[in-house]
Design an enzyme around this catalytic site. Structure first.
Site, PDB file in Angstrom:
ATOM      1  N   THR A 145      33.787  35.997  44.764  1.00 34.95           N
ATOM      2  CA  THR A 145      33.979  34.571  44.520  1.00 34.95           C
ATOM      3  C   THR A 145      33.097  33.715  45.416  1.00 34.95           C
ATOM      4  O   THR A 145      32.616  32.653  45.008  1.00 34.95           O
ATOM      5  CB  THR A 145      35.457  34.190  44.727  1.00 34.95           C
ATOM      6  OG1 THR A 145      36.265  34.929  43.816  1.00 34.95           O
ATOM      7  CG2 THR A 145      35.690  32.704  44.499  1.00 34.95           C
TER       8      THR A 145
ATOM      9  N   ASP B 278      39.498  40.149  45.976  1.00 30.13           N
ATOM     10  CA  ASP B 278      40.481  41.040  45.352  1.00 30.13           C
ATOM     11  C   ASP B 278      40.669  42.355  46.101  1.00 30.13           C
ATOM     12  O   ASP B 278      41.791  42.849  46.238  1.00 30.13           O
ATOM     13  CB  ASP B 278      40.100  41.330  43.899  1.00 30.13           C
ATOM     14  CG  ASP B 278      40.469  40.190  42.964  1.00 30.13           C
ATOM     15  OD1 ASP B 278      41.102  39.222  43.432  1.00 30.13           O
ATOM     16  OD2 ASP B 278      40.130  40.259  41.771  1.00 30.13           O
TER      17      ASP B 278
ATOM     18  N   SER C  75      34.606  42.425  43.280  1.00 28.97           N
ATOM     19  CA  SER C  75      35.110  43.487  44.157  1.00 28.97           C
ATOM     20  C   SER C  75      36.077  44.452  43.485  1.00 28.97           C
ATOM     21  O   SER C  75      36.255  45.580  43.959  1.00 28.97           O
ATOM     22  CB  SER C  75      35.757  42.884  45.401  1.00 28.97           C
ATOM     23  OG  SER C  75      36.957  42.208  45.093  1.00 28.97           O
TER      24      SER C  75
END
Length: 357
Positions: free
Chosen positions: A41, A122, A88
């Site tokens: 992100t 994540d 991820s």
């Protein structure tokens, strides 16, 4: 040229030389920090500024991340490398090995004082804990991400990355293992987990942060009483591959199909994410016992977000030759298992490792 002109020329040249020396001295006194980018992100982009949860991850390359925060040059001499450009959740064991080997090589360099790894949120906690276990160094390694893409209003990535570079270049961050800096907190990779998927205060530890970084200054509150870094018995330089370890999630009306499938698929260990104190449903126990008899290591963890699993409570672990994960959540237990199994398959040794790490 007249005498006075020559004097002015020499004086001007001298001032310029002193200024150059002064700037060079400042550059040399600043720490050298390498940013390894993996995507996520923090490198994401949304369609417009209102998209804080809907966006495409892993879009912005590391050079743009760095150039977008000119303040980084005030705290460190920074350079970047693009290791991956991946969301991820798609990272593999092989990716962990690639990243770990690169980090290990960099920390051996005398011109590297600290490392920052930008990462998707994540599975950030898993990568951070892996590095925490296998990188033999006292130099600060900081894993950082964001909960909002850089294109969003009130994006958190810029400050998170600035703080990460500040911590990675700090002498007082040495010897603390791999750290995670998010939302001004400094957490240890060993304890931190993502606890919410929307807010910027997503990363927390049930035991509390190690400290905070505010306006470029670190404030420390506790130490970690576990093995890591130079005190770890694991070394990425001696690991060539990681074993398959899978997680089975406990729930009402559950069955043993997943455990059987993982066993048949080559799992060397199974983490059972049990209810409560790592409970295992009575109709699942026989399958786990059978898998253990076939050489698969069974590790009891818990799906609850806090507390820890007590050995021989809920299940007779000594009798079944099982291991308990103590306070590690299922995903952290899996990381420790894939590392520990590179050295031993003995359950007594594995239990010692889970107590100590």
């Amino acid at each position: 040229m007249s005498f006075f002109s020559r004097v002015r020329h020499v004086a001007t040249a001298g001032v310029a030389a002193l200024a150059f020396i002064s700037i060079s001295a400042v550059a040399q006194t600043k720490p050298n920090v390498v940013i390894l980018a993996t995507g996520g992100t923090i490198a994401g982009a949304g369609a417009n500024s209102t998209n804080s949860a809907t966006y495409s991850a892993a879009k912005v390359p590391v050079d743009k991340l760095i150039s977008g925060i000119p303040e980084l040059s005030q705290v460190a001499n920074v350079r970047g490398e693009q290791v991956f450009q991946i969301a991820s959740e798609s990272l593999t064991n092989n990716d962990l090995m690639t990243l770990g080997k690169r980090v290990s090589a960099l920390v051996k360099q005398s011109d590297v004082d600290g490392i920052v790894i930008t990462h998707g949120s994540d599975t950030l906690e898993e990568t951070a804990y892996f590095l925490h276990l296998v990188i033999k160094t006292d130099k600060p390694i900081v894993v950082v991400g964001s909960m909002r893409p850089s294109t969003a209003m009130s994006a958190d990535g810029m400050l998170n990355l600035y703080n990460a570079v500040q911590v990675a270049g700090s002498k007082d961050a040495r010897g603390r293992g791999v750290l995670v800096t998010m939302n001004d907190d400094i957490n240890t990779a060993r304890d931190v987990s993502k606890t919410i998927n929307i807010h910027t205060n997503a990363f927390n530890s049930q035991w509390g942060p190690l400290g905070m970084v505010v306006e470029g200054k670190n404030y420390w509150f506790r130490q970690l009483d576990k093995r890591f870094g130079k005190n770890s018995e694991f070394n990425i330089d001696n690991i060539e591959s990681l074993p398959q370890v899978n997680i089975v999630y406990g729930h009402q009306d559950g069955d043993a199909l997943a455990a059987k499938a993982f066993g048949q698929g080559g799992a060397k260990a199974i983490i059972h994410a049990g209810t409560g104190n790592g409970s295992v449903a009575k109709h699942v126990v026989p399958t786990l016992q059978e898998l253990r008899s076939q050489g698969v290591v069974i590790i009891r963890s818990a799906r609850v977000p806090a507390g820890f699993v007590l050995r021989n409570a809920e299940q007779p672990d000594d009798k079944y030759d099982w291991v308990v994960a103590h306070d590690l959540n299922p995903q952290k237990a899996r990381i420790l298992a894939i590392v520990a199994l590179t050295k031993t398959k003995d359950t007594a040794e594995l239990q010692r490792i889970f107590w100590q790490y």
